[in-house]
Motif scaffolding. Structure first.
Motif, mmCIF file in Angstrom:
data_model
loop_
_atom_site.group_PDB
_atom_site.id
_atom_site.type_symbol
_atom_site.label_atom_id
_atom_site.label_comp_id
_atom_site.label_asym_id
_atom_site.label_seq_id
_atom_site.Cartn_x
_atom_site.Cartn_y
_atom_site.Cartn_z
ATOM 1 N N GLU A 53 -1.672 2.799 9.260
ATOM 2 C CA GLU A 53 -0.891 1.677 8.729
ATOM 3 C C GLU A 53 0.603 1.988 8.765
ATOM 4 O O GLU A 53 1.403 1.145 9.185
ATOM 5 N N VAL A 103 -1.137 4.509 -1.153
ATOM 6 C CA VAL A 103 -2.505 4.497 -0.614
ATOM 7 C C VAL A 103 -2.565 4.074 0.855
ATOM 8 O O VAL A 103 -3.651 3.859 1.391
ATOM 9 N N ALA A 104 -1.416 3.976 1.509
ATOM 10 C CA ALA A 104 -1.395 3.558 2.923
ATOM 11 C C ALA A 104 -1.936 4.679 3.803
ATOM 12 O O ALA A 104 -1.691 5.858 3.550
ATOM 13 N N ARG A 110 2.193 1.884 -3.455
ATOM 14 C CA ARG A 110 1.150 2.412 -4.342
ATOM 15 C C ARG A 110 0.659 3.789 -3.894
ATOM 16 O O ARG A 110 -0.192 4.390 -4.544
ATOM 17 N N ARG A 135 0.837 -1.208 0.000
ATOM 18 C CA ARG A 135 0.000 0.000 0.000
ATOM 19 C C ARG A 135 0.873 1.260 0.000
ATOM 20 O O ARG A 135 0.532 2.239 -0.666
#
Length: 195
Positions: free
Chosen positions: A170, A165-166, A163, A160
């Motif tokens: 997280e 998008v974390a 990408r 993530r």
């Protein structure tokens, strides 16, 4: 799950414990246990400052409420036992790994070496800092299962992050996990150097 390992401000820890925990409780009427001598009470206060110096102001304020709830004596105005106070603190906010003698000894034991070879030393260190007694067979099995889940979570979060998008939670959890893993390595490497 993230852990606050040390206080975010720059006030010395002992002074913070005195200002946020001890002095407000004494001002509110908390007194030394009747069976404790005055010099023993001063030593008790000093040990609390030493043991709890890693806690943030917020954590100490929360602990203050729990200490008040645990007050002893006929009028519920006497300090709880030291072991009660530190036990509560360690369960809510474990001390930094290398400041916890028991956790260090567990990681340097045969149990710790087994945990390292089987990949669950992070989970073993975390539970040793919080709860103390050596885990039994059932708990070790649970730690191994949790370790597999955590390793899968690491891979998912890393994906993530790559990408973009974390979430911040997280990223925070991954930072906590990696920091604890680094502590395990440092503790166990120090044992190898001492041998």
């Amino acid at each position: 799950m993230t852990e606050t390992e040390s206080a975010p401000d720059h006030e010395p820890g002992r002074a913070r414990v005195r200002r946020v925990l001890i002095e407000p409780l004494e001002e509110a009427g908390m007194v030394r246990p009747q069976t404790m001598k005055a010099e023993d009470y001063q030593a008790f206060r000093g040990r609390l400052q030493d043991k709890l110096a890693y806690l943030s102001e917020e954590a100490l304020a929360g602990l203050r409420a729990l200490v008040t709830h645990g007050a002893r004596g006929k009028h519920k105005d006497q300090w709880p036992k030291e072991v009660t106070i530190t036990s509560i603190a360690y369960r809510l906010h474990p001390p930094p790994p290398r400041a916890c003698d028991y956790a260090v000894s567990v990681l340097r034991s045969a149990m710790g070496r087994t945990a390292r070879s089987m990949g669950y030393q992070v989970e073993l260190l975390d539970i040793a800092r919080r709860w103390g007694p050596p885990p039994g067979r059932y708990q070790l099995d649970q730690l191994q299962a949790q370790s597999q889940d955590n390793r899968a979570k690491v891979r998912i979060i890393e994906g993530r992050i790559s990408r973009g998008v974390a979430t911040s939670d997280e990223v925070g959890w991954l930072g906590w996990y990696r920091a604890l893993s680094d502590e395990c390595d440092a503790i166990q490497q120090a044992e190898g150097q001492a041998a």
